[in-house]
Design an enzyme around this catalytic site. Sequence first.
Site, PDB file in Angstrom:
ATOM      1  N   CYS A 146     -43.689 -14.608  16.748  1.00  8.18           N
ATOM      2  CA  CYS A 146     -42.137 -14.530  17.358  1.00  8.18           C
ATOM      3  C   CYS A 146     -41.766 -14.943  18.581  1.00  8.18           C
ATOM      4  CB  CYS A 146     -41.838 -13.216  17.147  1.00  8.18           C
ATOM      5  SG  CYS A 146     -41.630 -12.411  15.295  1.00  8.18           S
ATOM      6  N   TYR A 170     -34.289 -14.352  18.491  1.00  6.02           N
ATOM      7  CA  TYR A 170     -33.431 -13.520  19.314  1.00  6.02           C
ATOM      8  C   TYR A 170     -33.334 -14.379  20.610  1.00  6.02           C
ATOM      9  CZ  TYR A 170     -32.421  -9.378  21.918  1.00  6.02           C
ATOM     10  OH  TYR A 170     -31.499  -8.434  22.631  1.00  6.02           O
ATOM     11  N   THR A 172     -33.449 -14.236  23.495  1.00  4.76           N
ATOM     12  CA  THR A 172     -34.529 -14.407  25.022  1.00  4.76           C
ATOM     13  C   THR A 172     -35.789 -15.222  24.630  1.00  4.76           C
ATOM     14  OG1 THR A 172     -35.940 -12.276  23.995  1.00  4.76           O
ATOM     15  CG2 THR A 172     -33.981 -11.910  25.433  1.00  4.76           C
ATOM     16  N   LYS A 173     -35.658 -15.772  23.201  1.00  4.79           N
ATOM     17  CA  LYS A 173     -36.749 -16.390  23.065  1.00  4.79           C
ATOM     18  C   LYS A 173     -36.637 -18.033  23.357  1.00  4.79           C
ATOM     19  CE  LYS A 173     -39.007 -13.250  20.390  1.00  4.79           C
ATOM     20  NZ  LYS A 173     -38.288 -12.170  20.463  1.00  4.79           N
ATOM     21  N   ASN A 174     -37.737 -18.718  23.301  1.00  2.00           N
ATOM     22  CA  ASN A 174     -37.686 -20.116  23.711  1.00  2.00           C
ATOM     23  C   ASN A 174     -36.661 -20.938  23.349  1.00  2.00           C
ATOM     24  OD1 ASN A 174     -40.002 -19.248  25.191  1.00  2.00           O
ATOM     25  ND2 ASN A 174     -41.068 -21.137  24.659  1.00  2.00           N
TER      26      ASN A 174
END
Length: 352
Positions: A146, A170, A172-174
């Site tokens: 994730c 989500y 905040t992910k890369n």
Amino acid sequence: MIGEAEIAAAVRVLRSGRVVQGPEVAAFEEEFSELVAGRACVAVNSGTSALQLSLMALGIGPGDEVVVPSFSFAASANAVRLVGADPVFADITPGTYCLDPLAASAMIGPRTAAIMPVHLYGHPAPMDQLMELAARHGLAVLEDACQAHGATLHGRPVGSFGEAGCFSFYPTKNMHALEGGIISTGDPHLARTLRLLRNQGMEQRYENEIVGANMRMTDVAAAVGREQLKQLPAWTEQRRANAKVLDSHIEGLSVPHEADGARHVYHQYTVRIPGGLRDSVQQDLARQGIGSTVYYPTPIHRLRPYQGQGRPSLPETDRAAAEVLSLPVHPTLAQAELERIAQAVSDAGGVR
């Protein structure tokens, strides 16, 4: 980051009237498969759903145990509990914060059904050893990727080792899709089961084959994800470049380790601040307008829902939880900002 391309894609879908699991989802699945060595991909509504549905599709449930690291976000263990199985917590290696194969081996018992390595902070777990361990004991491997979109080990992408790999989108992910997740698998039967499970157990409307759930991805999310996916390679290279700047300017502290053959994608850039100084360093950085975060201050085995499972001895996990601090590394940072971050954390926690 949301740009004009993502906004235009979302508007295009809204105007089309096809907003749930339509052509955008199918296109996103096909395009994401290139990131996981051509494996089949099944899009869902979150990374947690990806983990839960994968466990269900693998037939893991009550009476089973799954070996997981305690140093991770709670979703890793929550997914195991949600299918009625028990997470069994194992320790991590101090350099990469990923599941330690020796520690995992020690936790395997007669009820163990799977191992769930987490590619924490964007660094790949030691999959060669973990896959060998799983094969020796006849266990499934479910990768929690994730935080690791595009990470590789010896040139092989995460999400292409185990029976299934799970990614989160989500914000905040890369890369993100507003919200969502995806499951990669090399098993066509497993892929079909996953597609059934995400859609109330049916492939054709009102022809339910198994008991399923509503964990579908929307076409709006998929359209945003497709635009983000196009930018992921450049963003990843910038994150890696930013990490090198921080590496070269931070003094007196342990900076992130990149294992031999690993390609870290730096979802988080995490330093170690020993001696009980971590919290004061974080406060010092905040006074200078520099954000930082602790991932994760409380290991999962110490969280309230899991305290009844005995008291496993996880010394590396406990040390990491007391010492880690993640610094800004996102692609929009300028050289001067990175140098300022490095100097500030060095002054506060390292060289005085």
